[in-house]
Design a protein around this motif. Structure first.
Motif, PDB file in Angstrom:
ATOM      1  N   THR A   7     -13.889  11.773  -4.450  1.00 19.62           N
ATOM      2  CA  THR A   7     -15.226  11.649  -5.036  1.00 19.62           C
ATOM      3  C   THR A   7     -16.267  12.022  -3.984  1.00 19.62           C
ATOM      4  N   VAL A   8     -17.099  13.002  -4.326  1.00 13.20           N
ATOM      5  CA  VAL A   8     -18.153  13.471  -3.422  1.00 13.20           C
ATOM      6  C   VAL A   8     -19.493  13.010  -3.988  1.00 13.20           C
ATOM      7  N   LEU A   9     -20.111  12.046  -3.296  1.00 14.26           N
ATOM      8  CA  LEU A   9     -21.392  11.496  -3.743  1.00 14.26           C
ATOM      9  C   LEU A   9     -22.534  12.412  -3.338  1.00 14.26           C
ATOM     10  N   GLU A  10     -23.560  12.497  -4.189  1.00 16.73           N
ATOM     11  CA  GLU A  10     -24.748  13.278  -3.832  1.00 16.73           C
ATOM     12  C   GLU A  10     -25.407  12.671  -2.607  1.00 16.73           C
ATOM     13  N   GLN A  65     -25.297  10.106  -8.529  1.00 17.83           N
ATOM     14  CA  GLN A  65     -24.486  11.190  -9.083  1.00 17.83           C
ATOM     15  C   GLN A  65     -23.351  11.511  -8.124  1.00 17.83           C
ATOM     16  N   ALA A  66     -22.267  11.988  -8.696  1.00 21.72           N
ATOM     17  CA  ALA A  66     -21.112  12.353  -7.877  1.00 21.72           C
ATOM     18  C   ALA A  66     -20.315  13.435  -8.588  1.00 21.72           C
ATOM     19  N   GLN A  67     -19.487  14.103  -7.813  1.00 17.38           N
ATOM     20  CA  GLN A  67     -18.503  15.029  -8.365  1.00 17.38           C
ATOM     21  C   GLN A  67     -17.124  14.486  -8.015  1.00 17.38           C
ATOM     22  N   ILE A 119     -15.077  17.062 -12.014  1.00 14.82           N
ATOM     23  CA  ILE A 119     -15.629  16.276 -13.124  1.00 14.82           C
ATOM     24  C   ILE A 119     -16.935  15.637 -12.649  1.00 14.82           C
ATOM     25  N   PRO A 120     -18.068  15.998 -13.254  1.00 15.10           N
ATOM     26  CA  PRO A 120     -19.341  15.361 -12.859  1.00 15.10           C
ATOM     27  C   PRO A 120     -19.391  13.917 -13.345  1.00 15.10           C
ATOM     28  N   PHE A 121     -20.049  13.067 -12.559  1.00 13.96           N
ATOM     29  CA  PHE A 121     -20.128  11.641 -12.902  1.00 13.96           C
ATOM     30  C   PHE A 121     -21.502  11.111 -12.515  1.00 13.96           C
TER      31      PHE A 121
END
Length: 247
Positions: free
Chosen positions: A18-21, A32-34, A91-93
């Motif tokens: 998970t890559v957080l903005e 937001q995260a990807q 997957i955007p989150f």
């Protein structure tokens, strides 16, 4: 067949990242995260993803105190798909942090407050590959003003930790299953006979509640509470309110 067996026990299985903005957030803030899912050595069925907002809480038992992980909030993404070997899927989150997320950015000599987001894959017959992302949580303006007021009134920040349980007062109660305690002691002899003060905050959308535990010499602990409207944050006023409450 051998590779599939290995994947079922987590060897060569799909991985998640998970890559957080941004990792720098406030309680109650939207983020937001990807979520990046990377295929392993074999094709696998993904039945969904789960994210959890986590912290470390202190638990008191008959055997003494110990720390354990606590889920503040959990989100599930019910997305089912097949991921091929070496494939990458993004997957955007988007979600909002719980308003009672503990503050980690506190300049205390003993700061035991940690918050992170943990992401896991739901894979049939597999151990859950997971990813952990530490968060830096900052106080809102009301909390910041209370902490500044304590400094101005001559109290020294000593320790911060998170405890398991709920806070209840006449006009509010917490909901996250844990609460933060920020401990202060007088820098010198206290006129009010105070030996220790512990602050706990329960923020809401437009106001922040403060539960204050007072430890006075030769008296049992007492509790008082204060509510600060977010559009009325004033450091001088908060100093005056605290002085009256401590007297």
């Amino acid at each position: 067949m051998f590779k599939k067996l290995l994947a079922s026990v987590g060897v060569g299985a799909a991985k998640v990242d998970t890559v957080l903005e941004t990792e720098h957030l406030h309680p109650g803030q939207k983020f937001q995260a990807q979520i990046i899912v990377m295929g392993g050595d074999v094709e696998q069925e993904i039945s969904g993803l789960e994210l959890a907002l986590m912290t470390k809480v202190k638990v008191e038992s008959d055997d003494g105190e110990y720390f354990t992980n606590h889920v503040i909030e959990k989100w599930r993404i019910p997305e089912e798909f097949t991921i091929s070997p070496g494939e990458q899927r993004i997957i955007p989150f988007e979600a909002r942090l719980h308003s009672e997320t503990p503050i980690t950015q506190i300049n205390a000599p003993y700061n035991h407050c940690h918050v992170w987001i943990e992401t896991g894959l739901d894979i049939d017959l597999a151990l859950d590959p997971s990813d952990k992302d530490a968060l830096h949580i900052y106080p809102n303006e009301a909390v910041k003003a209370v902490l500044s007021a304590m400094d101005k009134l001559g109290f020294q920040l000593v320790k911060a930790d998170v405890e398991k349980g709920y806070l209840r007062a006449s006009s509010f109660q917490s909901t996250s299953g844990c609460y933060q305690e920020i401990e202060y002691r007088p820098s010198s002899h206290s006129l009010f006979g105070l030996q220790e003060i512990e602050l706990s905050f329960v923020p809401e959308a437009h106001k922040t509640h403060v539960l204050i535990e007072l430890d006075r010499a030769f008296r049992s602990d007492g509790y008082i509470d204060l509510t600060i409207e977010h559009d009325q944050v004033n450091l001088s006023r908060i100093c005056d309110q605290l002085e009256r409450l401590f007297a």
